[in-house]
Design a protein around this motif. Structure first.
Motif, PDB file in Angstrom:
ATOM      1  N   VAL A 129       0.840  -1.193   0.000  1.00  0.00           N
ATOM      2  CA  VAL A 129       0.000   0.000   0.000  1.00  0.00           C
ATOM      3  C   VAL A 129       0.880   1.250   0.000  1.00  0.00           C
ATOM      4  O   VAL A 129       0.593   2.230  -0.703  1.00  0.00           O
ATOM      5  CB  VAL A 129      -0.957   0.003   1.205  1.00  0.00           C
ATOM      6  N   ARG A 130       1.967   1.215   0.761  1.00  0.00           N
ATOM      7  CA  ARG A 130       2.879   2.361   0.786  1.00  0.00           C
ATOM      8  C   ARG A 130       3.475   2.610  -0.594  1.00  0.00           C
ATOM      9  O   ARG A 130       3.645   3.767  -1.014  1.00  0.00           O
ATOM     10  CB  ARG A 130       3.997   2.140   1.813  1.00  0.00           C
ATOM     11  N   GLU A 131       3.791   1.551  -1.312  1.00  0.00           N
ATOM     12  CA  GLU A 131       4.341   1.713  -2.660  1.00  0.00           C
ATOM     13  C   GLU A 131       3.302   2.315  -3.602  1.00  0.00           C
ATOM     14  O   GLU A 131       3.636   3.158  -4.453  1.00  0.00           O
ATOM     15  CB  GLU A 131       4.818   0.357  -3.185  1.00  0.00           C
ATOM     16  N   ALA A 132       2.053   1.902  -3.450  1.00  0.00           N
ATOM     17  CA  ALA A 132       0.990   2.467  -4.279  1.00  0.00           C
ATOM     18  C   ALA A 132       0.773   3.944  -3.946  1.00  0.00           C
ATOM     19  O   ALA A 132       0.518   4.763  -4.840  1.00  0.00           O
ATOM     20  CB  ALA A 132      -0.308   1.682  -4.076  1.00  0.00           C
ATOM     21  N   ILE A 133       0.887   4.289  -2.663  1.00  0.00           N
ATOM     22  CA  ILE A 133       0.777   5.691  -2.248  1.00  0.00           C
ATOM     23  C   ILE A 133       1.868   6.516  -2.910  1.00  0.00           C
ATOM     24  O   ILE A 133       1.608   7.591  -3.479  1.00  0.00           O
ATOM     25  CB  ILE A 133       0.878   5.808  -0.713  1.00  0.00           C
ATOM     26  N   ASP A 134       3.096   6.027  -2.840  1.00  0.00           N
ATOM     27  CA  ASP A 134       4.220   6.750  -3.440  1.00  0.00           C
ATOM     28  C   ASP A 134       3.995   6.960  -4.936  1.00  0.00           C
ATOM     29  O   ASP A 134       4.307   8.030  -5.486  1.00  0.00           O
ATOM     30  CB  ASP A 134       5.531   5.984  -3.213  1.00  0.00           C
ATOM     31  N   TYR A 135       3.437   5.947  -5.590  1.00  0.00           N
ATOM     32  CA  TYR A 135       3.205   6.041  -7.033  1.00  0.00           C
ATOM     33  C   TYR A 135       2.180   7.129  -7.353  1.00  0.00           C
ATOM     34  O   TYR A 135       2.415   7.998  -8.211  1.00  0.00           O
ATOM     35  CB  TYR A 135       2.719   4.689  -7.568  1.00  0.00           C
ATOM     36  N   GLU A 137       1.140   9.646  -5.477  1.00  0.00           N
ATOM     37  CA  GLU A 137       1.613  10.973  -5.094  1.00  0.00           C
ATOM     38  C   GLU A 137       2.657  11.491  -6.071  1.00  0.00           C
ATOM     39  O   GLU A 137       2.643  12.678  -6.444  1.00  0.00           O
ATOM     40  CB  GLU A 137       2.182  10.936  -3.673  1.00  0.00           C
ATOM     41  N   ARG A 138       3.562  10.636  -6.482  1.00  0.00           N
ATOM     42  CA  ARG A 138       4.632  11.060  -7.391  1.00  0.00           C
ATOM     43  C   ARG A 138       4.062  11.462  -8.755  1.00  0.00           C
ATOM     44  O   ARG A 138       4.510  12.432  -9.364  1.00  0.00           O
ATOM     45  CB  ARG A 138       5.638   9.924  -7.552  1.00  0.00           C
ATOM     46  N   ARG A 139       3.046  10.741  -9.213  1.00  0.00           N
ATOM     47  CA  ARG A 139       2.467  11.009 -10.529  1.00  0.00           C
ATOM     48  C   ARG A 139       1.651  12.304 -10.561  1.00  0.00           C
ATOM     49  O   ARG A 139       1.406  12.863 -11.629  1.00  0.00           O
ATOM     50  CB  ARG A 139       1.575   9.838 -10.937  1.00  0.00           C
ATOM     51  N   THR A 140       1.205  12.778  -9.384  1.00  0.00           N
ATOM     52  CA  THR A 140       0.294  13.935  -9.351  1.00  0.00           C
ATOM     53  C   THR A 140       0.827  15.095  -8.522  1.00  0.00           C
ATOM     54  O   THR A 140       0.110  16.084  -8.332  1.00  0.00           O
ATOM     55  CB  THR A 140      -1.082  13.517  -8.791  1.00  0.00           C
ATOM     56  N   GLU A 141       2.055  15.000  -8.036  1.00  0.00           N
ATOM     57  CA  GLU A 141       2.551  15.994  -7.089  1.00  0.00           C
ATOM     58  C   GLU A 141       2.674  17.398  -7.667  1.00  0.00           C
ATOM     59  O   GLU A 141       2.684  18.388  -6.923  1.00  0.00           O
ATOM     60  CB  GLU A 141       3.911  15.545  -6.544  1.00  0.00           C
ATOM     61  N   HIS A 142       2.767  17.530  -8.982  1.00  0.00           N
ATOM     62  CA  HIS A 142       2.952  18.847  -9.589  1.00  0.00           C
ATOM     63  C   HIS A 142       1.628  19.545  -9.917  1.00  0.00           C
ATOM     64  O   HIS A 142       1.634  20.663 -10.428  1.00  0.00           O
ATOM     65  CB  HIS A 142       3.780  18.721 -10.873  1.00  0.00           C
ATOM     66  N   TYR A 143       0.494  18.898  -9.617  1.00  0.00           N
ATOM     67  CA  TYR A 143      -0.805  19.505  -9.905  1.00  0.00           C
ATOM     68  C   TYR A 143      -1.264  20.370  -8.737  1.00  0.00           C
ATOM     69  O   TYR A 143      -0.960  20.090  -7.575  1.00  0.00           O
ATOM     70  CB  TYR A 143      -1.857  18.424 -10.163  1.00  0.00           C
ATOM     71  N   ASP A 144      -2.054  21.420  -9.069  1.00  0.00           N
ATOM     72  CA  ASP A 144      -2.564  22.286  -7.999  1.00  0.00           C
ATOM     73  C   ASP A 144      -3.985  22.781  -8.248  1.00  0.00           C
ATOM     74  O   ASP A 144      -4.470  23.674  -7.549  1.00  0.00           O
ATOM     75  CB  ASP A 144      -1.649  23.498  -7.788  1.00  0.00           C
ATOM     76  N   SER A 145      -4.676  22.207  -9.230  1.00  0.00           N
ATOM     77  CA  SER A 145      -6.051  22.644  -9.501  1.00  0.00           C
ATOM     78  C   SER A 145      -7.029  22.080  -8.476  1.00  0.00           C
ATOM     79  O   SER A 145      -8.017  22.727  -8.116  1.00  0.00           O
ATOM     80  CB  SER A 145      -6.480  22.219 -10.910  1.00  0.00           C
ATOM     81  N   PHE A 146      -6.768  20.863  -8.019  1.00  0.00           N
ATOM     82  CA  PHE A 146      -7.646  20.209  -7.046  1.00  0.00           C
ATOM     83  C   PHE A 146      -6.795  19.276  -6.195  1.00  0.00           C
ATOM     84  O   PHE A 146      -5.852  18.654  -6.693  1.00  0.00           O
ATOM     85  CB  PHE A 146      -8.746  19.410  -7.765  1.00  0.00           C
TER      86      PHE A 146
END
Length: 311
Positions: A129-135, A137-146
């Motif tokens: 689950v931690r690995e899925a969380i990292d994935y 978060e890493r894929r969306t960390e640069h977004y700021d619309s929502f």
């Protein structure tokens, strides 16, 4: 025929609610209660309820973006949930792992520029689950619309306790002066990334309690709370809009109370703190009782020396 009529009535009621709502809260937090009871009612097992609830989660995410909500926090797994049977939790962890990877790759997430974050004690979660969380978060960390916050292994008391311990350690180490302990000193130690104050808490499933959820960001902001009876998989857009309407009613009541307190300050104290009272009245003039106004209270304009008088 009956189902068709019911759908027509629901659609009409949804349109009515939508017309009654003039805005939306910035941050909505949801306690997703009732998945297991829903499954039991349907003759299934707990994992069936969690899978049905996951579909509702995707719908709510869409409704939030449609209404202009900017941040959504989902209470998905509490620290107390570890006490449930292992087979139930393992099935839920499998579902969370799969959904986090799906969210990380979902075109709707990327088109909507959704930033996914997990709050809670992630170290207590299984490695997969931690690995899925990292994935995700890493894929969306640069977004700021929502922003979508998923609360996993979460407990509000533990959150505040850990922040208090960090503050105490910083003081003991000479890194923080006790006189400098303020709101930001606590907030900076709760999450790595800032979380907005909660405007509205929604709880499904019929229970009327907030269950240790976001105490700093919800209670401190006096968030509106909407309790409803449908289990989470049954939560509808009508329920969601009713929650938004509760928030707006709460905001209107708060603004009216704020304006009335400012009027009382003017009446009771006269020139003392009059400038502050005037600014509050100006902000909430639309909420003032019709029979009251600044002019009727005999408040003159502040003079050039910053003094004021009441006739």
């Amino acid at each position: 025929m009956l189902q068709w009529a019911q759908r027509r009535v629901q659609a009409a009621y949804e349109r009515l609610l939508r017309r009654e709502i003039s805005g939306a809260p910035t941050h909505v937090a949801v306690i997703q209660d009732g998945n297991r009871r829903y499954a039991s009612k349907q003759g299934g097992d707990a994992p069936d309820g969690h899978r049905a609830g996951a579909q509702t989660t995707e719908q709510v995410l869409h409704w939030c973006q449609e209404m202009g909500v900017e941040e959504l926090t989902l209470y998905t797994f509490s620290t107390e949930n570890f006490e449930r049977p292992d087979h139930e939790n393992e099935a839920l962890f499998d579902l969370l792992e799969r959904k986090l990877y799906e969210f990380g790759d979902d075109d709707r997430v990327h088109d909507g520029e959704v930033c996914i974050r997990v709050i809670g004690d992630r170290d207590a979660l299984p490695e997969r689950v931690r690995e899925a969380i990292d994935y995700a978060e890493r894929r969306t960390e640069h977004y700021d619309s929502f922003t979508l916050n998923v609360a996993l292994a979460y407990g509000g008391r533990n959150e505040l306790l850990n922040a208090a311990r960090d503050v105490a350690s910083a003081v003991e180490a000479g890194e923080l002066d006790p006189e400098d302990i303020d709101v930001s000193a606590i907030e900076d130690r709760i999450y790595d990334c800032p979380v907005r104050d909660v405007d509205l808490i929604i709880r499904t499933g019929g229970d009327e309690r907030t269950s240790n959820f976001l105490p700093w960001h919800a209670n401190g902001n006096e968030a509106a709370v909407f309790f409803c009876t449908p289990y989470w998989p049954e939560f509808s857009k009508i329920d969601f809009l009713r929650g938004i309407r509760t928030y707006e009613s709460r905001e209107e009541s708060w603004r009216r109370a704020k304006a009335n307190r400012a009027l009382a300050l003017v009446r009771e104290l006269g020139g003392v703190e009059l400038e502050e009272a005037r600014s509050v009245i100006d902000r909430f003039r639309g909420n003032l009782p019709e029979e009251s106004s600044v002019e009727e209270l005999g408040i003159e304009e502040l003079d050039v020396d910053g003094e004021s008088s009441v006739e």
